[in-house]
Design a protein around this motif. Structure first.
Motif, short mmCIF file in Angstrom:
data_model
loop_
_atom_site.label_atom_id
_atom_site.label_comp_id
_atom_site.label_asym_id
_atom_site.label_seq_id
_atom_site.Cartn_x
_atom_site.Cartn_y
_atom_site.Cartn_z
N ARG A 60 0.58 -26.97 -32.83
CA ARG A 60 0.42 -25.52 -31.92
C ARG A 60 1.07 -24.22 -33.05
NH1 ARG A 60 0.95 -27.32 -26.35
NH2 ARG A 60 1.11 -29.23 -26.43
N SER A 61 0.42 -23.67 -32.57
CA SER A 61 0.36 -22.29 -33.64
C SER A 61 0.55 -20.92 -32.88
CB SER A 61 -0.42 -22.29 -34.80
OG SER A 61 -0.90 -22.88 -34.73
N GLU A 62 -0.69 -20.72 -31.76
CA GLU A 62 -0.81 -19.47 -31.32
C GLU A 62 -0.57 -19.66 -29.77
OE1 GLU A 62 -5.37 -19.79 -30.75
OE2 GLU A 62 -5.67 -20.45 -32.75
N PRO A 63 0.23 -18.26 -30.07
CA PRO A 63 0.89 -18.16 -28.18
C PRO A 63 -0.89 -18.33 -27.02
CG PRO A 63 -0.23 -15.85 -28.69
CD PRO A 63 -0.35 -17.12 -30.21
N GLN A 64 -0.09 -19.15 -26.17
CA GLN A 64 -0.36 -19.00 -24.31
C GLN A 64 -0.59 -17.99 -24.07
OE1 GLN A 64 -2.18 -20.97 -22.35
NE2 GLN A 64 -0.58 -22.53 -22.57
N LEU A 65 -1.67 -18.10 -23.15
CA LEU A 65 -2.21 -16.72 -22.08
C LEU A 65 -1.21 -16.96 -21.14
CD1 LEU A 65 -5.46 -18.50 -21.75
CD2 LEU A 65 -5.63 -17.16 -23.21
N PRO A 66 -1.70 -15.11 -20.65
CA PRO A 66 -0.64 -14.45 -19.58
C PRO A 66 -0.95 -15.46 -17.99
CG PRO A 66 -2.17 -13.16 -20.91
CD PRO A 66 -2.97 -13.90 -21.16
N PRO A 67 -0.05 -15.73 -17.51
CA PRO A 67 0.40 -16.06 -16.28
C PRO A 67 -1.28 -16.22 -15.66
CG PRO A 67 2.46 -15.70 -16.84
CD PRO A 67 1.46 -15.04 -17.92
N ALA A 68 -1.63 -15.01 -15.69
CA ALA A 68 -2.94 -14.47 -14.65
C ALA A 68 -3.99 -15.22 -15.29
CB ALA A 68 -2.86 -12.87 -14.39
N GLU A 69 -4.15 -14.72 -15.95
CA GLU A 69 -5.20 -16.25 -17.11
C GLU A 69 -5.56 -17.10 -16.35
OE1 GLU A 69 -6.29 -14.19 -20.79
OE2 GLU A 69 -6.25 -11.72 -20.57
N LEU A 70 -4.09 -17.48 -17.33
CA LEU A 70 -3.86 -19.36 -17.40
C LEU A 70 -4.71 -19.30 -15.84
CD1 LEU A 70 -3.00 -21.79 -18.50
CD2 LEU A 70 -0.85 -21.62 -17.95
N ASP A 71 -4.22 -18.84 -14.81
CA ASP A 71 -4.70 -19.50 -13.28
C ASP A 71 -5.49 -19.22 -13.07
OD1 ASP A 71 -1.48 -19.83 -12.99
OD2 ASP A 71 -1.26 -17.97 -11.66
N LYS A 72 -6.80 -17.72 -13.74
CA LYS A 72 -8.06 -17.74 -14.15
C LYS A 72 -8.97 -19.29 -14.74
CE LYS A 72 -8.05 -13.16 -13.22
NZ LYS A 72 -8.70 -11.50 -13.40
N VAL A 73 -8.11 -19.61 -15.46
CA VAL A 73 -9.00 -20.90 -16.82
C VAL A 73 -8.72 -21.66 -15.38
CG1 VAL A 73 -8.38 -22.58 -18.53
CG2 VAL A 73 -8.34 -19.56 -18.56
N LEU A 74 -7.49 -22.07 -15.22
CA LEU A 74 -7.24 -23.59 -14.50
C LEU A 74 -8.43 -23.12 -13.03
CD1 LEU A 74 -3.67 -23.88 -14.68
CD2 LEU A 74 -5.11 -24.87 -15.37
N ALA A 75 -8.74 -22.74 -12.31
CA ALA A 75 -9.09 -22.73 -10.98
C ALA A 75 -10.60 -22.75 -11.61
CB ALA A 75 -9.19 -20.93 -10.37
N ALA A 76 -11.58 -22.49 -13.00
CA ALA A 76 -12.17 -22.15 -13.48
C ALA A 76 -12.87 -23.81 -13.62
CB ALA A 76 -12.66 -21.31 -14.13
N ALA A 77 -11.28 -24.68 -14.35
CA ALA A 77 -11.81 -25.93 -14.27
C ALA A 77 -12.04 -26.67 -13.32
CB ALA A 77 -10.15 -25.78 -15.55
N ALA A 78 -11.03 -26.22 -12.20
CA ALA A 78 -11.25 -27.15 -11.09
C ALA A 78 -12.22 -26.61 -10.34
CB ALA A 78 -10.03 -26.20 -9.35
N ALA A 79 -12.95 -25.68 -10.59
CA ALA A 79 -14.41 -25.70 -9.89
C ALA A 79 -14.90 -26.52 -10.80
CB ALA A 79 -14.74 -24.11 -9.87
N ALA A 80 -15.31 -26.48 -11.96
CA ALA A 80 -15.86 -27.06 -13.05
C ALA A 80 -16.20 -28.40 -12.48
CB ALA A 80 -15.94 -26.86 -14.27
N ARG A 81 -14.61 -29.69 -12.02
CA ARG A 81 -14.61 -30.41 -12.26
C ARG A 81 -15.11 -31.22 -10.66
NH1 ARG A 81 -10.36 -33.39 -9.55
NH2 ARG A 81 -9.27 -31.63 -9.37
N ALA A 82 -14.71 -30.26 -10.51
CA ALA A 82 -15.64 -30.42 -8.52
C ALA A 82 -17.10 -30.49 -8.48
CB ALA A 82 -15.22 -29.06 -7.56
#
Length: 310
Positions: A60-82
């Motif tokens: 690991r070397s790069e910083p994590q996404l901001p919380p708002a962007e991380l929530d959007k990424v997880l929501a898009a991933a949930a839609a793709a999984r569905a």
């Protein structure tokens, strides 16, 4: 053929030279002269040309996404999984995976989709280990249930047991199937048979119609040294606490078992009476004579008849 004179001269020269030469004494070899086995060069963790089936991701070397962007990424991933689109799901989760700080849900979902492909064995194992390392309060019971199934197939049975325990802790009312699944995983972990038996007992409490849960729990406890005696002692302690104030003393039967049932009322004790001897009123000397057998000839039949005739 050589002449005899030549042979004699050759033999004399050979004897003069000292005969058969003796070999030198052996010397100890400290370092082997054989070529060493070929060792593959160490792999560079930062090499972009990696094999996903045997090379884990770079550190690991790069910083994590901001919380708002991380929530959007997880929501898009949930839609793709569905929708069942694994490619879209992988592309959506890559920006938040293997970052600082770690996102348990992001790496867990990525591990679940990578575990479907044998060509990503090293990457999926890497993300599975990091996803189960921490307990994310934001992750729900369904997430840990799917993670436990992937860990069981990996196979990583101790980690799968942890995921199932976290799933059960998040359920308001765990079912018998949840406890049975935990017991099945614990049976594959060494020295955890007692915990598996306890999980089966919990499953039987939820579904008393499944007697196989009790049977399997008994078989597991029989494999644990000293566990049967511990369980029996705890059962006897419970029975003692639930006994009446003046309990009937227990009886110990052959085989070490104890029976604490109330004793039945015993019938009145009847003494055997000896047969009383009839003592005559005659003096002791006469009684002694009456006991003696008469000597002499026994009376005949005619004398008896004569005595009976009037």
């Amino acid at each position: 053929m050589l002449r005899p004179a030549v042979l004699v001269v050759a033999a004399a020269l050979f004897a003069a030279c000292g005969g058969t030469p003796t070999p030198p004494p052996p010397t100890r070899v400290e370092i082997s002269s054989h070529p060493a086995e070929h060792q593959p060069p160490a792999r560079d963790a930062h090499n972009p040309f990696r094999r996903a089936d045997r090379d884990p991701p770079p550190p690991r070397s790069e910083p994590q996404l901001p919380p708002a962007e991380l929530d959007k990424v997880l929501a898009a991933a949930a839609a793709a999984r569905a929708a069942g689109d694994d490619v879209e799901l992988t592309q959506a989760l890559l920006p938040c995976a293997n970052k600082i700080p770690k996102s348990t849900r992001c790496e867990g979902e990525l591990a679940l989709v990578l575990a479907k492909s044998p060509g990503h064995k090293a990457e999926s194992d890497y993300y599975l280990k990091h996803a189960i390392a921490d307990d994310d309060p934001a992750a729900d019971a369904d997430f840990y249930g799917r993670l436990a199934e992937a860990l069981r197939i990996a196979p990583m049975l101790p980690e799968a047991a942890v995921a199932l325990q976290r799933r059960i802790a998040r359920l308001p009312e765990p079912t018998a199937a949840d406890w049975a699944a935990l017991a099945e995983v614990l049976q594959g972990v060494p020295r955890r048979e007692a915990e598996a038996a306890e999980a089966l007992q919990r499953a039987f409490e939820r579904d008393p119609s499944q007697l196989k849960y009790l049977r399997d729990a008994g078989e597991l406890l029989s494999q644990v040294p000293g566990e049967v005696r511990k369980r029996s002692s705890s059962s006897s302690a419970i029975a003692t606490r639930s006994a009446p104030p003046n309990p009937t003393p227990c009886r110990r039967w052959s085989g070490g078992s104890r029976r604490c049932a109330p004793r039945p009322a015993s019938p009145p004790r009847v003494r055997r009476l000896r047969r009383a001897r009839v003592r005559s009123q005659a003096p002791r000397s006469n009684r002694r004579q009456s006991r003696q057998r008469p000597r002499g000839k026994a009376p005949s039949l005619t004398s008896h008849r004569a005595m009976c005739d009037p």
